[in-house]
Design an enzyme around this catalytic site. Structure first.
Site, PDB file in Angstrom:
ATOM      1  N   HIS A   1     -66.594 -72.523  64.630  1.00  0.00           N
ATOM      2  CA  HIS A   1     -66.035 -71.664  63.575  1.00  0.00           C
ATOM      3  C   HIS A   1     -65.068 -70.621  64.125  1.00  0.00           C
ATOM      4  CE1 HIS A   1     -69.482 -68.825  64.503  1.00  0.00           C
ATOM      5  NE2 HIS A   1     -68.486 -67.958  64.347  1.00  0.00           N
TER       6      HIS A   1
ATOM      7  N   ASP B   1     -71.761 -76.637  64.929  1.00  0.00           N
ATOM      8  CA  ASP B   1     -70.845 -75.522  65.185  1.00  0.00           C
ATOM      9  C   ASP B   1     -70.592 -75.368  66.686  1.00  0.00           C
ATOM     10  OD1 ASP B   1     -69.297 -73.257  64.856  1.00  0.00           O
ATOM     11  OD2 ASP B   1     -71.000 -71.907  64.485  1.00  0.00           O
TER      12      ASP B   1
ATOM     13  N   GLY C   1     -68.899 -60.558  66.695  1.00  0.00           N
ATOM     14  CA  GLY C   1     -68.031 -60.555  67.869  1.00  0.00           C
ATOM     15  C   GLY C   1     -68.547 -61.377  69.027  1.00  0.00           C
TER      16      GLY C   1
ATOM     17  N   SER D   1     -70.022 -64.641  68.633  1.00  0.00           N
ATOM     18  CA  SER D   1     -70.078 -66.079  68.394  1.00  0.00           C
ATOM     19  C   SER D   1     -69.491 -66.839  69.562  1.00  0.00           C
ATOM     20  CB  SER D   1     -69.289 -66.442  67.139  1.00  0.00           C
ATOM     21  OG  SER D   1     -70.048 -66.263  66.002  1.00  0.00           O
ATOM     22  N   GLY D   2     -70.074 -67.969  69.851  1.00  0.00           N
ATOM     23  CA  GLY D   2     -69.560 -68.816  70.917  1.00  0.00           C
ATOM     24  C   GLY D   2     -70.106 -68.506  72.287  1.00  0.00           C
TER      25      GLY D   2
END
Length: 254
Positions: free
Chosen positions: A66, A112, A203, A205-206
């Protein structure tokens, strides 16, 4: 990444009876020892941090799918601790190709996961190293103490951190996590979640969920109203469920 988050949430509204926040900074954490996590990556749009990520080889970065929903072009910064400093020998890389999981859609958080192939081979050093990923199908026991890190918000609706922050978390029983989120939003085979005094926030994510010296999860989503919520725990994509796809993209080099 406020605009991206809002756009993604807007796209989810017709599909979800409640929404989840994306880009899940570190709440109730501490500043990481500089360069103690040399695999950490800042994924940036127009040289501004939007998501976390992590180096899994000398050519590939893993992050959340995302993170590209409203940013078709990103660059990545490796070897950073304080994102404001240009003098700490961090290195910016362009992305040669983007590989979202083929079954990912903006309508949900399933699958995701995203691989970024960098435009050149990464020169490894004390501040830049990759992290191992798990064996296919492997699981982490509930109650295991792991950790998360990132440059995201320090509290719900708070400011982002320029310095890399970290905190310990405990892996939650997957059945309990499914009960809290529901089968429409949580997959026991593809996802995992954690709880603790600290956790992820907007902030991050990932970024990786790290257990021992292995990245086992990709930070994906959480409670839309409160970071590190006890009611809706933060959810991570389970990397071990995607090893076949990862090796197909990376050419079996992982």
């Amino acid at each position: 990444m406020t605009i991206i988050s809002l756009l993604l949430l807007a796209s989810l509204l017709p599909h979800l009876t409640f929404t989840a926040h994306v880009n899940v900074g570190i709440v109730n954490g501490k500043e990481a020892t500089p360069h103690s996590r040399p695999y950490m990556v800042s994924v940036q749009v127009k040289e501004r941090h939007t998501c976390g990520g992590f180096l899994i080889s000398d050519r590939f970065v893993m992050t959340a799918a995302h993170c590209l929903n409203n940013s078709p072009v990103v660059t990545v910064v490796l070897g950073a601790h304080d994102l404001r400093k240009k003098s700490e020998n961090s290195v910016r890389y362009k992305v040669d190709s983007y590989h979202q999981h083929p079954d990912y859609t903006e309508a949900s958080f399933f699958n995701d996961i995203l691989l970024l192939k960098l435009d050149r081979i990464v020169r490894l050093n004390d501040n830049i190293k990759w992290i191992s990923i798990p064996a296919e199908g492997s699981d982490i026991k509930a109650g295991s103490v792991c950790s998360v890190a990132g440059w995201g918000r320090l509290e719900t609706n708070g400011k982002k951190s320029d310095h890399l922050m970290e905190t310990d978390v405990k892996v939650m029983n997957n059945t309990e996590c499914e009960r809290k989120w529901g089968k429409n939003y949580f997959s026991t085979s593809q996802m995992m979640c954690v709880h603790g005094n600290g956790g992820s926030c907007d902030g991050d994510s990932g970024g990786p969920l790290v257990c021992g010296d292995t990245a086992v999860g990709v930070t994906s989503f959480g409670d839309p109203a409160r970071c590190n919520s006890p009611k809706q725990p933060e959810v991570y994509i389970k990397i071990s469920a995607y090893i076949t796809w990862i090796k197909k993209i990376t050419g079996n080099i992982i």
